[in-house]
Design a protein around this motif. Structure first.
Motif, PDB file in Angstrom:
ATOM      1  N   VAL A 136       0.815  -1.216   0.000  1.00 25.67           N
ATOM      2  CA  VAL A 136       0.000   0.000   0.000  1.00 25.67           C
ATOM      3  C   VAL A 136       0.851   1.270   0.000  1.00 25.67           C
ATOM      4  O   VAL A 136       0.582   2.216  -0.745  1.00 25.67           O
ATOM      5  CB  VAL A 136      -0.974   0.003   1.206  1.00 25.67           C
ATOM      6  N   THR A 137       1.910   1.303   0.817  1.00 33.13           N
ATOM      7  CA  THR A 137       2.747   2.506   0.907  1.00 33.13           C
ATOM      8  C   THR A 137       3.402   2.806  -0.432  1.00 33.13           C
ATOM      9  O   THR A 137       3.329   3.925  -0.945  1.00 33.13           O
ATOM     10  CB  THR A 137       3.836   2.334   1.991  1.00 33.13           C
ATOM     11  N   LYS A 138       4.028   1.788  -1.030  1.00 31.49           N
ATOM     12  CA  LYS A 138       4.729   1.995  -2.305  1.00 31.49           C
ATOM     13  C   LYS A 138       3.751   2.318  -3.443  1.00 31.49           C
ATOM     14  O   LYS A 138       4.066   3.124  -4.318  1.00 31.49           O
ATOM     15  CB  LYS A 138       5.562   0.760  -2.661  1.00 31.49           C
ATOM     16  N   ILE A 198      -1.312   8.888   3.478  1.00 33.36           N
ATOM     17  CA  ILE A 198      -1.093   7.447   3.716  1.00 33.36           C
ATOM     18  C   ILE A 198       0.394   7.155   3.889  1.00 33.36           C
ATOM     19  O   ILE A 198       0.812   6.453   4.822  1.00 33.36           O
ATOM     20  CB  ILE A 198      -1.662   6.607   2.537  1.00 33.36           C
ATOM     21  N   ILE A 199       1.210   7.733   3.007  1.00 34.30           N
ATOM     22  CA  ILE A 199       2.667   7.505   3.076  1.00 34.30           C
ATOM     23  C   ILE A 199       3.210   7.997   4.402  1.00 34.30           C
ATOM     24  O   ILE A 199       3.949   7.281   5.094  1.00 34.30           O
ATOM     25  CB  ILE A 199       3.389   8.230   1.896  1.00 34.30           C
ATOM     26  N   ALA A 200       2.824   9.212   4.782  1.00 31.42           N
ATOM     27  CA  ALA A 200       3.321   9.812   6.036  1.00 31.42           C
ATOM     28  C   ALA A 200       2.971   8.931   7.239  1.00 31.42           C
ATOM     29  O   ALA A 200       3.816   8.649   8.095  1.00 31.42           O
ATOM     30  CB  ALA A 200       2.728  11.200   6.201  1.00 31.42           C
ATOM     31  N   TYR A 245       1.033   8.814  -6.599  1.00 34.98           N
ATOM     32  CA  TYR A 245       1.246  10.265  -6.505  1.00 34.98           C
ATOM     33  C   TYR A 245       2.409  10.719  -7.386  1.00 34.98           C
ATOM     34  O   TYR A 245       2.295  11.667  -8.150  1.00 34.98           O
ATOM     35  CB  TYR A 245       1.419  10.681  -5.029  1.00 34.98           C
ATOM     36  N   TRP A 246       3.540  10.013  -7.335  1.00 36.65           N
ATOM     37  CA  TRP A 246       4.736  10.481  -8.045  1.00 36.65           C
ATOM     38  C   TRP A 246       4.575  10.360  -9.568  1.00 36.65           C
ATOM     39  O   TRP A 246       4.918  11.285 -10.310  1.00 36.65           O
ATOM     40  CB  TRP A 246       5.978   9.713  -7.579  1.00 36.65           C
ATOM     41  N   LEU A 247       4.034   9.248 -10.017  1.00 38.90           N
ATOM     42  CA  LEU A 247       3.918   9.041 -11.461  1.00 38.90           C
ATOM     43  C   LEU A 247       2.867   9.950 -12.106  1.00 38.90           C
ATOM     44  O   LEU A 247       3.046  10.411 -13.222  1.00 38.90           O
ATOM     45  CB  LEU A 247       3.624   7.570 -11.776  1.00 38.90           C
ATOM     46  N   THR A 248       1.769  10.208 -11.391  1.00 41.36           N
ATOM     47  CA  THR A 248       0.754  11.106 -11.974  1.00 41.36           C
ATOM     48  C   THR A 248       1.271  12.544 -12.013  1.00 41.36           C
ATOM     49  O   THR A 248       1.029  13.273 -12.981  1.00 41.36           O
ATOM     50  CB  THR A 248      -0.587  11.047 -11.217  1.00 41.36           C
TER      51      THR A 248
END
Length: 380
Positions: free
Chosen positions: A314-316, A373-375, A322-325
């Protein structure tokens, strides 16, 4: 597009067959569909006949019983033509897995064969005019009355909203509860009290039908509930990893396509008596974007392998989504700039990409939610 480590001869053949089909049945008509603002239902039937819908469904329900790696090929090849085809991936890899995973045998027998043939087009309805990322605040209520639920409420921004024969609707079966009050109901086309609003007029994704849905005293039989009452939020969370991975894959392919089309353009376009590909600024910009695309490909490849292996990532996946979009959005802007004035013309594909990309940072959970979510998962 780079090849994945997982790809076998079988995958290559599958991709080749699909690409040929899309070149004949989709590519020549795509611009027309964008103008008409709708993909025809007949395309769904043709995709179904060829086995390009819901490839993961088991053979006993009419599917091919293939793993997610074949879905990846379908998602990539559709995205290569245009993002307005996302409703097909949503049907096959987001909505139908709810029926496969959480539906009972009766429901699977009733709905899955039609989902595979394209006779049943599906949609998922979570978002409401007053509730998006905060799913616990949905207001659409389903009150039990004997062997039926009486559904009242409104959903918006629903992909496949106009075409859908089956809509998986997130409802509150316990209006006062938050997450634990959510259930999932399959509401079928033609059920009294279920109606659709007009097709929503979007900045991009013009051929993708997106609509508002209305439920007014809509009576839904209890056997149309997926899984247990009150477990809907739990089911939704379980499937979000795949949904966000799918969005990340789409953004990656879009970025690859934009860089490739721009490389071809700058080689052919002259300024000051020489191709603009010879200018240092052009070279540096494209070198940077080619690097981003390469990094994205490696990252997504690892995630696809882990996802197929059943790992919880889930984290990755949130990072990738987020990063790819956001990377694709930046690339769209840079590539349009390198096209100069022509980039702003609808005749050039970069103009459509520029319009279609931004919403990927919003749907399937906004990028702000991804960062939240990442945080949380890195201990903050």
């Amino acid at each position: 597009m780079g090849k994945y480590r997982l790809e076998t001869e079988e995958h290559e053949l599958f991709r080749k067959t699909l690409r040929k089909f899309l070149q004949q049945e989709v590519e020549p008509f795509y611009d027309k569909w964008e103008e008409e603002r709708l993909i025809p239902k007949e395309l769904w039937k043709k995709l179904g006949e060829m086995g390009f819908l819901c490839p993961q469904v088991k053979e006993k329900y009419g599917g091919l019983d293939l793993d997610f790696s074949f879905s990846v090929i379908i998602l990539e090849e559709l995205e290569r033509i245009g993002t307005s085809l996302i409703g097909i991936g949503l049907h096959s890899d987001i909505v139908v897995p709810y029926i496969s995973s959480f539906g009972n045998e009766m429901q699977r027998n009733k709905w899955l064969p039609g989902c595979v043939t394209g006779d049943h087009i599906t949609a998922i309805a979570m978002t409401e005019p007053g509730a998006g990322s905060d799913l616990a605040n949905i207001k659409t209520a389903a009150i039990r009355d004997g062997n039926e639920y009486v559904v009242n409420g409104q959903k918006t921004f629903i992909t496949n909203g106009l075409h859908a024969d089956l809509v998986l609707v997130a409802v509150k079966t316990e209006p006062s509860a938050r997450h634990n009050g959510i259930s999932l109901l399959v509401i079928e086309d033609g059920m009294p009290g279920f109606s659709r609003g007009k097709k929503l007029n979007k900045v991009g994704l013009h051929a993708q039908d997106t609509a508002e849905l209305y439920f007014e005293d809509c009576r839904v039989p209890i056997e149309n509930r997926i899984g247990e009452e009150g477990k809907g939020f739990h089911y939704l969370m379980e499937q979000l990893q795949q949904e966000r991975l799918i969005v990340a894959i789409g953004a990656q392919v879009a970025a690859e396509e934009m860089v490739q089309m721009t490389i071809e353009y700058v080689k052919s376009r002259q300024a000051f008596g020489k191709p603009i590909s010879t200018f240092q600024n052009t070279k540096f910009k494209l070198a940077q974007m080619a690097t981003q695309v390469e990094l994205g490909h490696s990252f997504i490849e690892d995630l696809i392998e882990d996802h197929i292996a059943g790992k919880e990532i889930v984290t990755k996946v949130s990072m990738a989504k987020y990063w790819l979009t956001e990377t694709a959005r930046d690339i769209a802007s840079e590539c349009m700039q390198l096209h100069g004035g022509y980039g702003y013309m609808e005749d050039y594909k970069i103009a459509r990409r520029y319009r279609d990309i931004p919403v990927s940072a919003i749907y399937a959970g906004t990028n702000e939610i991804m960062k939240t979510i990442i945080a949380k998962n890195i201990g903050l």
